[in-house]
Design a protein around this motif. Sequence first.
Motif, PDB file in Angstrom:
ATOM      1  N   ALA A 141       0.829  -1.209   0.000  1.00  0.00           N
ATOM      2  CA  ALA A 141       0.000   0.000   0.000  1.00  0.00           C
ATOM      3  C   ALA A 141       0.863   1.257   0.000  1.00  0.00           C
ATOM      4  N   THR A 145       0.605   4.238  -2.811  1.00  0.00           N
ATOM      5  CA  THR A 145       0.332   5.638  -2.474  1.00  0.00           C
ATOM      6  C   THR A 145       1.504   6.558  -2.809  1.00  0.00           C
ATOM      7  N   HIS A 216       0.137   9.023   1.729  1.00  0.00           N
ATOM      8  CA  HIS A 216       1.231   8.073   1.977  1.00  0.00           C
ATOM      9  C   HIS A 216       1.793   8.250   3.381  1.00  0.00           C
ATOM     10  N   LEU A 219      -0.656   7.098   6.044  1.00  0.00           N
ATOM     11  CA  LEU A 219      -0.640   5.639   6.145  1.00  0.00           C
ATOM     12  C   LEU A 219       0.562   5.186   6.973  1.00  0.00           C
ATOM     13  N   THR A 220       1.715   5.807   6.732  1.00  0.00           N
ATOM     14  CA  THR A 220       2.902   5.468   7.518  1.00  0.00           C
ATOM     15  C   THR A 220       2.673   5.732   8.999  1.00  0.00           C
TER      16      THR A 220
END
Length: 451
Positions: A141, A145, A216, A219-220
């Motif tokens: 993922a 992203t 991105h 998400l991290t």
Amino acid sequence: MDAKSTDTRIRGARTEDADENGGSGGNGGGRVRTVLLAGLRALVLAVVVPVGSITLFALSVVSVVLVLVGIGIVTTPWVLTAVRGFADWRRMVAAQWYGVRIPPAYRPVPKDANPWTRCFRMLGDPATWRDLMWLPVDMTAGFVTAVLPAGLLLYPFEGFALGAGLWRVFTDGTYVGWWYGFVPVSGQAGALGAAALGAVLLVVAYYTVPYLLRVHFLLTRAVLGSGQGELAERVRVLTETRRDAVDTSAADLRRIERDLHDGAQARLVAMGMDLGTVEALIEKDPAKARRLLAQARKSSADALTELRDLVRGIHPPVLAERGLGDAVRALALRLPISTEVDVDLAGRPEAPVEAAAYFAVSEVLTNAVKHSGADRIWVDVHHTREHGSRDHDGMLRIAVTDNGKGGAAVGAGSGLSGVERRLGTFDGVLAVSSPAGGPTMVTMEIPCELS
């Protein structure tokens, strides 16, 4: 380096910060720069993410399995250290590029620990397993992203190339099976349709690429971050800064007591003795009494001067009355080195923050005068809005630059260590750039709002 170039560099940094947070309204050039920068960063991540994550995940799995046969006890700490370094780099990138803060929450490992202790200390750390869980998410993922905004920005240029007639190169002039998106390209009409689709995609990229890249980093943070870990890190930092603040306060009280005892108090005692002698001599020896009165008057003036200096060291009157900008200017006027001050503050921080910033600047300027060998100093004080931060909406930023010999560093016994501790009480940070040969730039940031 001159004052003009330094001022330009500082103001350029402010413009860059504004651009990276979306640019200012109506500033089309700034917006284009932001989009291009986001696309370039996405492309870098799209290359680095799969290589780094896949490699480190494979090494981690193999090393942890080899713990069962003893080899992994030696290799696992090295591999996990590399994983932490990769994760910390991504934390730094997230914070610097988009203001997405992901505090690390690793448990400390003794530096002199043997391989067995080091290995199982690291494996027993929940933050280690969050890192290992993050790697497969990052390689899938996370890669998507990262590559999506980069591809969305680059893909339109293929459509433009097709519309310009290069479709014949791609299709050999006869091949009908070439598609650009959902547009078949078998002739010039299809090529123009591809160019039109590319224009639409470019407009979409213009408005969405920075936000897609932010996804991105979010998400991290969702995988690497931990509410409990963040809370534990926060408690640790607060504990350390509270201890430093208590130690600093105790040291300040001892200094004030020593200054009063050795300075103003001693002068007042001597003045009292002189006045007692004057009282005894006023009838017998008026001339000597007048000399003692003059000496007592001088002692009272000296005591008053020392008390004023002491009060100024506790909380300068100019800071209380005029604010941080004028207080820093007053500091600059007392320096033996030519100093230029640029202040851009629309209000005043809270009194504790203002005092911390003032004494931090004072310490940095003192270090520059004593150790830098500089003949020019520039001070920039301004307040910015932080669009990417969850914790606060403003940042007081102070940059002190000198053209000295460089080599300044934050370390044990350095005055900058005390500045770092002082700022840490308010969640502030200190950054030092001081290559050999100079120049030296000390940057201080304190999250705060202005009144």
